[in-house]
Write a protein that holds these residues in place. Sequence first.
Motif, short mmCIF file in Angstrom:
data_model
loop_
_atom_site.label_atom_id
_atom_site.label_comp_id
_atom_site.label_asym_id
_atom_site.label_seq_id
_atom_site.Cartn_x
_atom_site.Cartn_y
_atom_site.Cartn_z
N ALA A 192 13.91 8.75 17.88
CA ALA A 192 12.30 9.55 18.55
C ALA A 192 13.24 10.18 19.48
CB ALA A 192 11.72 9.08 19.76
N GLY A 193 13.22 12.07 20.14
CA GLY A 193 13.83 12.53 20.57
C GLY A 193 15.37 13.17 20.10
N ALA A 194 15.42 12.59 18.86
CA ALA A 194 16.54 12.99 18.36
C ALA A 194 16.96 14.58 18.12
CB ALA A 194 16.78 12.64 17.12
N PRO A 195 18.12 15.39 18.90
CA PRO A 195 18.33 17.07 18.61
C PRO A 195 18.21 17.21 17.54
CG PRO A 195 20.12 15.35 18.71
CD PRO A 195 19.12 14.55 18.93
N LEU A 196 16.71 18.43 17.37
CA LEU A 196 17.30 19.68 16.37
C LEU A 196 18.36 20.09 16.00
CD1 LEU A 196 14.94 20.52 14.32
CD2 LEU A 196 14.49 21.77 15.88
N THR A 197 18.56 20.39 15.13
CA THR A 197 19.76 21.02 14.95
C THR A 197 19.60 22.62 14.04
OG1 THR A 197 21.10 20.14 13.45
CG2 THR A 197 21.33 19.34 14.39
N VAL A 198 19.70 23.45 14.48
CA VAL A 198 19.13 24.96 14.37
C VAL A 198 19.89 25.90 13.76
CG1 VAL A 198 18.06 27.54 15.26
CG2 VAL A 198 17.28 25.23 15.44
N THR A 199 20.58 26.24 12.40
CA THR A 199 21.68 26.60 12.18
C THR A 199 21.67 28.46 11.64
OG1 THR A 199 21.51 26.45 10.04
CG2 THR A 199 23.06 24.81 11.25
N GLN A 200 22.30 29.20 12.41
CA GLN A 200 21.83 30.76 12.25
C GLN A 200 23.01 31.59 10.61
OE1 GLN A 200 21.92 32.69 15.31
NE2 GLN A 200 20.65 31.31 16.47
N ASP A 214 9.65 17.13 22.32
CA ASP A 214 10.87 16.75 22.87
C ASP A 214 12.10 17.52 22.27
OD1 ASP A 214 10.10 14.75 24.28
OD2 ASP A 214 9.29 13.43 22.43
N SER A 215 12.26 17.87 21.22
CA SER A 215 12.94 18.76 20.13
C SER A 215 12.93 20.08 20.18
CB SER A 215 13.66 18.02 18.74
OG SER A 215 12.36 18.05 17.84
N VAL A 216 11.83 20.74 20.26
CA VAL A 216 12.03 22.26 19.98
C VAL A 216 12.65 23.35 20.68
CG1 VAL A 216 10.09 22.75 22.24
CG2 VAL A 216 9.40 23.54 19.40
N GLY A 217 13.66 23.10 21.82
CA GLY A 217 13.77 23.81 23.07
C GLY A 217 14.89 24.85 22.03
N PRO A 218 15.48 24.13 20.96
CA PRO A 218 16.98 24.96 20.74
C PRO A 218 16.30 25.92 19.33
CG PRO A 218 17.58 22.44 19.77
CD PRO A 218 15.90 22.82 20.86
N LEU A 219 14.60 25.75 18.49
CA LEU A 219 14.49 26.77 17.70
C LEU A 219 13.75 27.53 18.26
CD1 LEU A 219 13.33 27.33 15.10
CD2 LEU A 219 11.55 25.82 14.93
#
Length: 154
Positions: free
Chosen positions: A7-15, A33-38
Amino acid sequence: MNTQPVAGAPLTVTQRRPPGALVLRPEGELDHDSVGPLREALESAVADPPGRLVVDCAGLDFCDSTGLNLLLRAHAAARQVGLPLLLAGPGPVVARMLQITGADEVLPVHPGVDEALSAAVPPDGEPDGGGEQDGDGDQDGGGSEGGGTGEGEE
């Protein structure tokens, strides 16, 4: 071995930047909890628009209402600057969420990144294929049949 997501594991976003485009690939669970990076990646793309923006959803295991809201708001913001935002490759869980909420009628969804990158984009910046079209080529169901008399319309 524990296969349950944390729960709350970070979402990774690659480009990646193919010619004339930016492809964002979020991986993991897209939720409150993880929406920040996207969010940051989408805001950056809208601030300095590439030719088109593709969100590769193939790596998303889950998307809640916060994630859906982010995608819809990003789509609206991108349209304001003439930037086509397209979704690509959603898995069954995300595709079902898009279908149930009707978001697939608003957000252009393509089977994969290659299809999204090659999709026709008319001059208004709204990609072809965003939503279901009826038999006369429009999306409102009214069409040009009946000579525009308004008969049978509410």
